[in-house]
Enzyme design. Structure first.
Site, PDB file in Angstrom:
ATOM      1  N   ASP A 252      -3.590  -1.416  -7.994  1.00  0.00           N
ATOM      2  CA  ASP A 252      -3.090  -0.842  -6.751  1.00  0.00           C
ATOM      3  C   ASP A 252      -4.214  -0.645  -5.749  1.00  0.00           C
ATOM      4  O   ASP A 252      -5.385  -0.932  -6.026  1.00  0.00           O
ATOM      5  CB  ASP A 252      -2.333   0.467  -7.020  1.00  0.00           C
ATOM      6  CG  ASP A 252      -3.188   1.548  -7.641  1.00  0.00           C
ATOM      7  OD1 ASP A 252      -2.673   2.282  -8.495  1.00  0.00           O
ATOM      8  OD2 ASP A 252      -4.371   1.687  -7.257  1.00  0.00           O
ATOM      9  N   LYS A 274       0.344   0.020  -3.018  1.00  0.00           N
ATOM     10  CA  LYS A 274       1.342   0.590  -2.114  1.00  0.00           C
ATOM     11  C   LYS A 274       0.657   1.468  -1.085  1.00  0.00           C
ATOM     12  O   LYS A 274      -0.147   2.349  -1.426  1.00  0.00           O
ATOM     13  CB  LYS A 274       2.380   1.406  -2.905  1.00  0.00           C
ATOM     14  CG  LYS A 274       3.216   0.559  -3.846  1.00  0.00           C
ATOM     15  CD  LYS A 274       4.310   1.378  -4.490  1.00  0.00           C
ATOM     16  CE  LYS A 274       3.799   2.175  -5.653  1.00  0.00           C
ATOM     17  NZ  LYS A 274       3.474   1.363  -6.813  1.00  0.00           N
ATOM     18  N   MET A 387      -1.422  12.853  -2.502  1.00  0.00           N
ATOM     19  CA  MET A 387      -0.652  12.084  -1.510  1.00  0.00           C
ATOM     20  C   MET A 387      -0.013  12.986  -0.461  1.00  0.00           C
ATOM     21  O   MET A 387       1.144  12.793  -0.075  1.00  0.00           O
ATOM     22  CB  MET A 387       0.416  11.234  -2.221  1.00  0.00           C
ATOM     23  CG  MET A 387      -0.159  10.214  -3.187  1.00  0.00           C
ATOM     24  SD  MET A 387       1.089   9.382  -4.207  1.00  0.00           S
ATOM     25  CE  MET A 387       1.515  10.682  -5.387  1.00  0.00           C
TER      26      MET A 387
END
Length: 481
Positions: A252, A274, A387
């Site tokens: 990722d 992502k 996040m």
């Protein structure tokens, strides 16, 4: 790379060593161990050199300085006299005779660098800093010496006896390589290293028979590996071992080049990273791809930032693997809260500040925050937010609505543990503005609680080398969350 790393065959060839001290003795000893015939020149040899002369049959001692004709026919010439005139002459004669020359501690008169060596013959590890920092090479050698069992050399000689039989029995190249890995890093290797050579031999023969009788294609599996928050030094030994085994790697966006460079060079790499609101590949598709690749017989490395089971969606992926009957291994990694906090000088717990720490994600399903505020606003705890940068203002507003003191300290850590780490400190009342002024873009870890006030003391000692930081802070202090 300033030097070409090679291992030179000098068995039966002539090597000249000019000098009689410790450095010269080490050069002569190393050449003798590689099978060379060594000629040493020095009028006044040390006791160490005299001992070599008295005990080594392939060492010829000359109680004089070398001359031009002595260099003829030599494969390698070492200058270790620490006499500039002797070194200059020896270097010139070596060039004229076509011999490789190494003058101790004089880089511009060296055709090659003598590395630090870990000898587990026939396994040999050579470490060099290109002459720039020999101490680093010696330190690395000491670390490798401590982690590489002395019996590995004997293991290499032992399994080499089965090379032809394995090649004749297992025709598929991929399966043959895997057989070797299973043999060395599995039961047979363990038995030999434990002193059971006969049992190891029986195990290898049984494994060859099983592989021959099966005649099935290689069985695929998946390695779900946590790569930590970014610094390659934080990888586990098991993670490194599996990274070198994989045929294909799915990684990722949080995986840096420093970590990807440790993956096996010929492994296929697929970026499934992502970005917020911009997924390269949907999670469902990633899980299906893991199943398909393993079903084709490949060993698949799923490399995730941090820890696979802490907001890494690793649980969803192994559900798919389990349902499809695919074998898998899970390797934990250092999670971002722990790694980023440590590198920023912010402990997640402290007796005087926080007796608990909770991990939350600031990015819910479909981007919607659904948080348990009753738990989050308890005093004497640290809240670590993954996040959460995109929703930082909503988080701050939520704490305010639920009665939390807006002077509560906050830290936003961007690119934690990496050379470009940035740490912005402030309070709930001003952290949004400060993060915007610092142009924080992420990936970022948010830490909320009075443990952030410890940073000024703990980070001042600069415990982590190579970290460039920007720190914006205010003088206000407050109580717990």
């Amino acid at each position: 790379m300033d030097y070409l790393p090679i291992f030179l065959d000098i068995r039966g060839r002539r090597v000249l060593v000019d000098g009689g001290g410790t450095v010269a003795a080490r050069r002569a000893e190393r050449a003798l161990s590689a099978g060379a015939s060594v000629a040493v020149f020095d009028p006044e040899p040390s006791e160490e050199m005299r001992l070599l002369v008295d005990t080594q049959d392939r060492l010829e001692y000359n109680a004089r300085l070398p001359e031009r004709d002595d260099v003829e026919g030599c494969a390698v010439v070492y200058g270790a006299s620490e006499d500039e005139g002797r070194d200059d002459a020896l270097h010139t004669w070596s060039r004229e005779a076509g011999a490789l020359c190494n003058i101790a501690d004089v880089t511009d008169k060296c055709d090659f660098i003598t590395p630090s060596v870990v000898d587990r013959s026939p396994v040999v590890v050579a470490i060099s800093s290109g002459g720039a920092a020999p101490v680093i090479a010696r330190i690395l050698r000491a670390r490798i010496e401590a982690t590489l069992p002395a019996s590995y050399g004997r293991l290499a000689e032992f399994v080499a006896a089965f090379r032809q039989r394995i090649a004749a029995s297992i025709s598929d190249g991929i399966e043959r390589r895997r057989f070797w890995e299973r043999m060395i890093d599995g039961p047979a290797g363990d038995l030999f290293l434990a002193g059971g050579a006969d049992r190891a031999k029986s195990q290898i023969k049984a494994d060859i028979s099983s592989a021959t009788a099966g005649q099935k294609g290689p069985k695929g599996e998946v390695y779900l590996v946590g790569a930590g928050p970014g610094d390659p030094d934080l990888l586990t030994f098991r993670a490194l071992r599996l990274m070198q085994r994989a045929d294909v790697v799915l990684y990722d966006r949080l995986i840096g080049e420093g970590i990807l460079s440790l993956v096996r060079r010929d492994a296929e790499r697929i970026n499934v990273g992502k970005l917020p609101k911009a997924h390269t590949m949907a999670q469902k598709d990633i899980s299906q791809l893991l199943v398909r690749l393993a079903g084709e017989g490949k060993r698949v490395l799923r490399l995730k930032g941090g820890d696979p089971f802490i907001f890494g969606r690793g649980g969803e992926e192994i559900e798919s693997l389990s349902a499809a009957g695919i074998d898998f291994q899970v390797v934990p990694g250092i999670t971002a809260a722990s790694g980023c906090g440590a590198y920023a000088g912010i402990p997640l717990t402290h007796r005087d500040h926080a007796q608990t720490c909770i991990f939350i994600t600031g990015h819910g399903k479909d981007g919607v925050l659904d948080l348990d505020w009753e738990v989050m606003i308890r005093p004497f705890q640290t809240v670590a937010v993954y996040m959460g940068l995109a929703n930082l203002k909503q988080l701050v507003d939520g704490f305010g609505r639920h009665g939390v003191d807006m002077a509560t300290p906050v830290a936003v850590i961007e690119n934690g543990t990496r050379p470009d780490q940035v740490v912005v400190t402030g309070h709930l009342c001003d952290i949004v503005t400060k993060s915007e002024l610092a142009r924080i873009k992420g990936p970022a870890m948010i830490i909320i609680g009075t443990v952030v006030t410890l940073r000024e003391r703990l980070a001042a000692r600069k415990p982590i080398d190579g970290i460039h930081e920007m720190s914006l802070s205010s003088s206000r202090r407050s109580g717990g969350v």
